[in-house]
Design an enzyme around this catalytic site. Structure first.
Site, mmCIF file in Angstrom:
data_model
loop_
_atom_site.group_PDB
_atom_site.id
_atom_site.type_symbol
_atom_site.label_atom_id
_atom_site.label_comp_id
_atom_site.label_asym_id
_atom_site.label_seq_id
_atom_site.Cartn_x
_atom_site.Cartn_y
_atom_site.Cartn_z
ATOM 1 N N GLU A 8 -4.615 0.582 -13.549
ATOM 2 C CA GLU A 8 -5.665 1.614 -13.506
ATOM 3 C C GLU A 8 -4.975 2.899 -13.089
ATOM 4 O O GLU A 8 -4.584 3.046 -11.930
ATOM 5 C CB GLU A 8 -6.768 1.204 -12.522
ATOM 6 C CG GLU A 8 -8.035 2.032 -12.673
ATOM 7 C CD GLU A 8 -8.070 3.233 -11.740
ATOM 8 O OE1 GLU A 8 -7.765 4.357 -12.219
ATOM 9 O OE2 GLU A 8 -8.395 3.058 -10.563
ATOM 10 N N HIS B 280 0.833 -1.198 0.000
ATOM 11 C CA HIS B 280 0.000 0.000 0.000
ATOM 12 C C HIS B 280 0.871 1.252 0.000
ATOM 13 O O HIS B 280 2.079 1.197 0.196
ATOM 14 C CB HIS B 280 -0.910 -0.005 1.231
ATOM 15 C CG HIS B 280 -2.304 0.445 0.948
ATOM 16 N ND1 HIS B 280 -2.599 1.497 0.105
ATOM 17 C CD2 HIS B 280 -3.516 -0.013 1.391
ATOM 18 C CE1 HIS B 280 -3.918 1.661 0.051
ATOM 19 N NE2 HIS B 280 -4.498 0.754 0.808
ATOM 20 N N CYS C 27 -9.441 9.352 -9.455
ATOM 21 C CA CYS C 27 -9.034 9.221 -10.853
ATOM 22 C C CYS C 27 -10.211 9.434 -11.793
ATOM 23 O O CYS C 27 -10.047 9.980 -12.888
ATOM 24 C CB CYS C 27 -8.440 7.832 -11.098
ATOM 25 S SG CYS C 27 -6.928 7.497 -10.193
#
Length: 453
Positions: A226, A153, A260
């Site tokens: 992504e 992470h 995003c």
């Protein structure tokens, strides 16, 4: 490695980075356990996913507070994120078996079909902006497909990473099947290229995606990326202006503008430009920036001071080249990484507000002559994650969304959002591959042909 509260600037906790030897041991153990996990029935795996969902729902307030503390997400939005994570776990628990059922194909053989086998242990490199959702939308289908997972992470959400691991283990998933590693991004190449990592998924910047794709590609490992977006929303002359402006403001300010798929460029035909700008400005002015723990807060701090400062630099650079500030645009004094809700008009090609991703509560309003120019401007970007069209001629708007916009997710009369039932992902510099839905669970499997004479 430190986590810092972006609202106060105070250190939350120090963490010790794992050595590569520690990570190496974690990956090897994960592969051992995954060889048994992939043999479990879908029903067995689903029982664990449903238990994870129960825990997420039970502890959603706690998880919302953790997100607010580590990356500044408004508390109610964090609670909603935890609930959405529960939904994706339940969704794949219910549908994974059907999604991965053998697919019979008629050929000259007595039997031929396609089957879907787990790949192994998948490395997930995840961002801070949706610290639970980004992980669970990958992990739910990956685990149901029989894979193991290693989470790396963002450093500023290390507490969230460890909490995710805790929840998954609490649900009974074998401890070594899912692990969070604490590792600086500069030390990830050896992890990506470890022989025990079968594939890599990354959500992050385009720059990070290119680096990870190159490192994984050297070892011929599959990746799903992504990446960023500069999503357009087209406002046509027959749009419902009040409803469109409300939807666009909600999209731009979701997660304090740090999404995003948030609409970032609002492409408005000239007949309704003034009306839309007035309504959009009125709604933006009424949104409250402040303490993420305050239930009345709409926009919390940016996740880090350096990110806030980069956003401000992009705004200043755009103004320098002719953009006009209608609202906001002034970096506040005092502690925390706060930035005001802001609107830029007269936005032109070459400006950061036109060509770059503005990751914060800043909207770019672009006037165009007609529908044809609106489509051209919407597609005039290196990104291709999401796009939306607002019009009361729904059939026409659908045609534009389906056939003329260059993005992976196109919405009509609503803002772009992820949904467990629909594939999610982008094209161009927004990445490749898909998450969620049928297509998401089939990314990290061996799509195998079986032919029986």
């Amino acid at each position: 490695m430190k986590t810092i509260n972006p609202a106060t600037g105070k250190v939350i906790k120090d963490y010790k980075e794992m050595s590569f030897d520690e990570v190496d041991t974690i990956i090897k153990k994960a592969n051992v356990v995954q060889s048994d996990w992939k043999l479990k029935s879908f029903e067995e795996r689903a029982s664990y996913l449903n238990k994870i969902a129960e825990i997420l729902k039970t502890r959603k307030e706690e998880l919302g507070r953790l997100m607010a503390e580590e990356m500044g997400k408004p508390l109610n939005q964090g609670i909603g994120e935890a609930e959405k994570c529960a939904w994706v776990c339940e969704y794949y628990a219910e549908h994974a078996e059907a999604f991965l059922a053998n697919d019979a194909v008629k050929t000259g053989a007595s039997k031929s079909y396609v089957t879907f086998n787990a790949l192994g242990v998948v490395l997930a490199i995840m961002p801070w902006n949706f610290p639970f959702w980004q992980l669970f939308r990958f992990a739910a289908p990956a685990l149901m497909a029989g894979n193991g997972a290693i989470l790396k992470h963002s450093e500023n959400t290390t507490g969230c990473a460890l909490k995710i691991e805790e929840i998954i283990h609490e649900a009974g998933v074998p401890k070594d099947l899912f692990r969070s590693i604490i590792r600086d991004k500069s030390g990830m190449k050896k992890v990506i290229q470890h022989e025990g990592i079968a594939a890599v998924t990354l959500t992050g910047s385009t720059r990070a995606g290119k680096a990870v794709a190159a490192q994984a590609g050297e070892m011929l490992k599959k990746t799903v990326l992504e990446l960023g977006g500069s999503d357009p929303s087209i406002i046509l002359k027959d749009a419902d202006i009040e409803a469109s402006a409300e939807s666009c403001v909600n999209s731009r300010l979701l997660n304090s503008g740090q999404s995003c798929i948030a609409a970032k460029r609002f492409v408005v035909v000239e007949e309704v430009y003034d009306e839309f700008l007035d309504e959009f400005t009125r709604l933006m002015e009424n949104r409250k920036v402040g303490d993420p723990f305050d239930e009345h807060t709409d926009v919390g701090p940016q996740a880090r001071v350096d990110l806030r400062d980069q956003l401000h630099k992009q705004v200043q650079e755009s103004v320098k080249h002719g953009a006009r500030l209608v609202l906001g645009g002034e970096k506040p004094e005092g502690e925390g990484a706060f930035y005001p809700v802001s609107i830029l008009t007269n936005v032109k090609p070459g400006m950061p507000a036109y060509s770059e991703e503005l990751f914060g509560p800043v909207a770019s309003i672009i006037k165009v002559k007609d529908e044809e120019e609106a489509i051209r401007v919407a597609n005039d970007t290196n990104y291709g994650l999401g796009a939306s069209v607002y019009s009361q001629d729904v059939d026409r708007a659908e045609e534009i969304a389906a056939a003329k916009l260059e993005a992976g997710c196109c919405f009509v009369n609503d803002f772009v959002k992820s949904d467990p039932r629909l594939p999610f992902g982008g094209i161009k510099n927004s990445g490749y591959g898909r998450e969620l839905g049928l297509y998401g669970i089939r990314e990290f499997v061996n799509t195998k042909t079986v032919y029986v004479k």
